[in-house]
Scaffold this motif. Structure first.
Motif, short mmCIF file in Angstrom:
data_model
loop_
_atom_site.label_atom_id
_atom_site.label_comp_id
_atom_site.label_asym_id
_atom_site.label_seq_id
_atom_site.Cartn_x
_atom_site.Cartn_y
_atom_site.Cartn_z
N UNK A 185 0.84 -1.20 0.00
CA UNK A 185 0.00 0.00 0.00
C UNK A 185 0.88 1.25 0.00
N UNK A 186 1.83 1.30 0.91
CA UNK A 186 2.73 2.45 1.01
C UNK A 186 3.59 2.58 -0.25
N UNK A 187 4.14 1.46 -0.73
CA UNK A 187 4.99 1.49 -1.92
C UNK A 187 4.23 1.98 -3.14
N UNK A 188 2.96 1.63 -3.26
CA UNK A 188 2.17 2.09 -4.40
C UNK A 188 2.07 3.62 -4.40
N UNK A 189 1.74 4.21 -3.27
CA UNK A 189 1.58 5.66 -3.24
C UNK A 189 2.91 6.39 -3.35
N UNK A 190 3.98 5.79 -2.87
CA UNK A 190 5.31 6.38 -3.08
C UNK A 190 5.67 6.32 -4.56
N UNK A 191 5.36 5.20 -5.19
CA UNK A 191 5.68 5.00 -6.60
C UNK A 191 4.92 6.01 -7.48
N UNK A 192 3.62 6.16 -7.25
CA UNK A 192 2.87 7.09 -8.10
C UNK A 192 3.26 8.53 -7.82
N UNK A 193 3.73 8.81 -6.60
CA UNK A 193 4.20 10.16 -6.30
C UNK A 193 5.50 10.44 -7.07
N UNK A 194 6.34 9.43 -7.19
CA UNK A 194 7.62 9.60 -7.86
C UNK A 194 7.51 9.50 -9.39
N UNK A 195 6.66 8.57 -9.88
CA UNK A 195 6.64 8.27 -11.31
C UNK A 195 5.32 8.53 -12.00
N UNK A 196 4.24 8.72 -11.27
CA UNK A 196 2.94 8.94 -11.88
C UNK A 196 2.13 7.66 -11.96
N UNK A 197 0.82 7.81 -12.07
CA UNK A 197 -0.09 6.67 -12.06
C UNK A 197 0.03 5.78 -13.29
N UNK A 198 0.56 6.30 -14.38
CA UNK A 198 0.67 5.51 -15.60
C UNK A 198 1.93 4.66 -15.66
N UNK A 199 2.80 4.76 -14.67
CA UNK A 199 4.05 3.99 -14.65
C UNK A 199 3.71 2.54 -14.32
N UNK A 200 3.98 1.63 -15.26
CA UNK A 200 3.54 0.23 -15.16
C UNK A 200 4.00 -0.49 -13.88
N UNK A 201 5.25 -0.35 -13.42
CA UNK A 201 5.64 -1.07 -12.19
C UNK A 201 4.82 -0.67 -10.96
N UNK A 202 4.27 0.52 -10.93
CA UNK A 202 3.43 0.93 -9.80
C UNK A 202 2.18 0.07 -9.72
N UNK A 203 1.70 -0.38 -10.86
CA UNK A 203 0.48 -1.18 -10.89
C UNK A 203 0.65 -2.52 -10.19
N UNK A 204 1.89 -3.03 -10.13
CA UNK A 204 2.14 -4.28 -9.42
C UNK A 204 1.87 -4.10 -7.92
N UNK A 205 2.30 -2.97 -7.36
CA UNK A 205 2.01 -2.70 -5.95
C UNK A 205 0.51 -2.60 -5.72
N UNK A 206 -0.18 -1.94 -6.66
CA UNK A 206 -1.64 -1.78 -6.56
C UNK A 206 -2.33 -3.14 -6.54
N UNK A 207 -1.97 -3.99 -7.49
CA UNK A 207 -2.59 -5.32 -7.55
C UNK A 207 -2.27 -6.13 -6.30
N UNK A 208 -1.04 -6.01 -5.80
CA UNK A 208 -0.64 -6.78 -4.63
C UNK A 208 -1.43 -6.35 -3.40
#
Length: 84
Positions: free
Chosen positions: A33-56
């Motif tokens: 959960x935390x990694x997803x929001x850090x990832x989208x803050x750093x790279x944006x919601x369209x960055x594919x690796x962020x979606x892995x955190x979301x699904x997890x």
């Protein structure tokens, strides 16, 4: 059921994460959960690796926890630092 009516559906859950080898996945849920929001803050919601955190975190965490954490994050009362 005919072949036309059949649909291919891919079901998947979060994969194994060596950081969390125990059967209790609460920490794994929270960290994704935390990694997803850090990832989208750093790279944006369209960055594919962020979606892995979301699904997890969506497959590991109960919906009531996610709703609670989302509300806390919006209010600024969540105890985690979501900035990179």
């Amino acid at each position: 059921m005919s072949e036309v009516e059949q649909q291919n559906v891919k079901l998947a859950t979060a994969g194994f994460d060596a950081r969390f080898p125990n059967t209790n996945q609460t920490k794994h849920c929270w960290q994704n959960y935390v990694d997803y929001f850090k990832c989208i803050d750093a790279r944006g919601e369209d960055f594919a690796p962020c979606k892995q955190f979301y699904r997890a975190y969506h497959s590991l965490c109960p919906n009531s926890w996610i709703e609670k954490w989302d509300a806390q994050r919006e209010e600024g009362t969540n105890p985690s630092n979501f900035k990179v």
